[in-house]
Design a protein around this motif. Structure first.
Motif, mmCIF file in Angstrom:
data_model
loop_
_atom_site.group_PDB
_atom_site.id
_atom_site.type_symbol
_atom_site.label_atom_id
_atom_site.label_comp_id
_atom_site.label_asym_id
_atom_site.label_seq_id
_atom_site.Cartn_x
_atom_site.Cartn_y
_atom_site.Cartn_z
ATOM 1 N N VAL A 103 0.799 -1.275 -0.097
ATOM 2 C CA VAL A 103 -0.149 0.076 0.159
ATOM 3 C C VAL A 103 1.008 1.342 -0.008
ATOM 4 O O VAL A 103 0.539 2.247 -0.659
ATOM 5 C CB VAL A 103 -0.996 -0.023 1.104
ATOM 6 N N LEU A 104 1.975 1.203 0.897
ATOM 7 C CA LEU A 104 2.975 2.342 0.703
ATOM 8 C C LEU A 104 3.539 2.686 -0.576
ATOM 9 O O LEU A 104 3.509 3.766 -1.049
ATOM 10 C CB LEU A 104 4.260 2.073 1.722
ATOM 11 N N HIS A 105 3.825 1.496 -1.536
ATOM 12 C CA HIS A 105 4.283 1.924 -2.569
ATOM 13 C C HIS A 105 3.002 2.199 -3.800
ATOM 14 O O HIS A 105 3.426 3.099 -4.500
ATOM 15 C CB HIS A 105 4.622 0.421 -3.302
ATOM 16 N N LEU A 106 1.868 1.885 -3.607
ATOM 17 C CA LEU A 106 0.745 2.237 -4.227
ATOM 18 C C LEU A 106 0.471 3.840 -4.204
ATOM 19 O O LEU A 106 0.184 4.401 -4.777
ATOM 20 C CB LEU A 106 -0.579 1.542 -3.856
ATOM 21 N N ARG A 107 0.571 4.263 -2.726
ATOM 22 C CA ARG A 107 0.442 5.592 -2.220
ATOM 23 C C ARG A 107 1.615 6.440 -3.226
ATOM 24 O O ARG A 107 1.345 7.485 -3.718
ATOM 25 C CB ARG A 107 0.558 5.801 -0.940
ATOM 26 N N GLY A 108 2.648 5.887 -3.122
ATOM 27 C CA GLY A 108 3.792 6.457 -3.712
ATOM 28 C C GLY A 108 3.466 6.695 -5.548
ATOM 29 O O GLY A 108 3.799 7.906 -5.906
ATOM 30 N N VAL A 109 3.155 5.827 -5.957
ATOM 31 C CA VAL A 109 2.642 5.857 -7.528
ATOM 32 C C VAL A 109 1.595 6.981 -7.609
ATOM 33 O O VAL A 109 1.580 7.893 -8.549
ATOM 34 C CB VAL A 109 2.375 4.649 -8.115
ATOM 35 N N LEU A 110 0.543 6.740 -6.727
ATOM 36 C CA LEU A 110 -0.734 7.570 -6.904
ATOM 37 C C LEU A 110 -0.087 9.244 -6.521
ATOM 38 O O LEU A 110 -0.662 10.025 -7.311
ATOM 39 C CB LEU A 110 -1.844 7.161 -6.020
ATOM 40 N N ILE A 111 0.585 9.422 -5.796
ATOM 41 C CA ILE A 111 1.139 10.713 -5.192
ATOM 42 C C ILE A 111 1.779 11.384 -6.622
ATOM 43 O O ILE A 111 1.724 12.610 -7.005
ATOM 44 C CB ILE A 111 1.973 10.809 -4.030
ATOM 45 N N TYR A 112 2.727 10.578 -7.329
ATOM 46 C CA TYR A 112 3.251 11.075 -8.355
ATOM 47 C C TYR A 112 2.063 11.615 -9.502
ATOM 48 O O TYR A 112 2.428 12.610 -10.256
ATOM 49 C CB TYR A 112 4.244 10.223 -8.926
ATOM 50 N N HIS A 113 1.180 10.488 -9.798
ATOM 51 C CA HIS A 113 0.227 10.909 -10.902
ATOM 52 C C HIS A 113 -0.666 12.002 -10.222
ATOM 53 O O HIS A 113 -1.144 12.673 -10.963
ATOM 54 C CB HIS A 113 -0.371 9.432 -11.033
ATOM 55 N N LEU A 114 -1.019 12.172 -8.910
ATOM 56 C CA LEU A 114 -1.746 13.430 -8.535
ATOM 57 C C LEU A 114 -1.106 14.717 -8.976
ATOM 58 O O LEU A 114 -1.647 15.679 -9.333
ATOM 59 C CB LEU A 114 -1.970 13.155 -7.194
ATOM 60 N N LYS A 115 0.346 14.590 -8.712
ATOM 61 C CA LYS A 115 1.038 15.960 -9.183
ATOM 62 C C LYS A 115 0.882 16.029 -10.595
ATOM 63 O O LYS A 115 1.079 17.239 -11.034
ATOM 64 C CB LYS A 115 2.504 15.403 -8.591
#
Length: 167
Positions: A103-115
């Motif tokens: 989930v931590l890595h999923l959050r990292g990917v989503l944060i990048y795409h949110l930006k």
């Protein structure tokens, strides 16, 4: 039962849902690379299909959560999919820490795409972007909680079965 409102196609949430949906496979591949590279997650015992597990459905759940924020139907489906993921990870021999690191890595990917989304949608105000960010983080928090609870329930059930105790 309360029917959730029809999504507004012009809302920041609906546009973010479309943006993320269009990049689903790209984000899943990025997530898989991050998980594979994490020495704290033992992925060598999984096939590619097992590693991806419920990720496509979880991305669809996130998109629906953004489109229909507050819908009990969507929240229930998301909870069931997270629970399935947690139960399968337990069956595959993961530790709880490994599940949470996913989930931590999923959050990292989503944060990048949110930006990336925010930079390409400068016309959305701060409040709209903050609402979308909050919705994504809340979804991920609920995912982690639901998956972890089911993981622990599976573990507890197996311990009861191994000891021969029926509760």
């Amino acid at each position: 039962m309360i029917k959730s409102p029809e999504p507004d196609a012009d809302s920041v949430n609906a546009q973010l849902a479309g943006f993320l949906s269009a990049r689903k496979e790209e984000m899943i591949r990025a997530w898989a690379r991050r998980v594979d590279a994490d020495p704290a997650i033992r992925t060598e015992r999984l096939t590619r299909s097992q590693l991806r597990n419920h990720l496509p459905q979880l991305f669809d759940d996130l998109a629906q959560t953004l489109r229909r924020y507050g819908s009990e139907d969507v929240a229930g489906r998301s909870e069931r999919d997270a629970e399935k993921h947690g139960a399968e990870r337990w069956q595959e021999g993961f530790s709880l820490a490994e599940l949470l690191r996913e989930v931590l890595h999923l959050r990292g990917v989503l944060i990048y795409h949110l930006k990336v989304f925010e930079e390409s949608h400068a016309d959305f105000g701060t409040a709209a972007r903050l609402f979308a960010q909050t919705a994504v983080h809340q979804f991920l928090d609920e995912l982690a909680i639901d998956a972890a609870e089911q993981f622990l329930a599976s573990e507890k059930q197996a311990r009861r079965g191994a000891s021969g105790v029926v509760l």
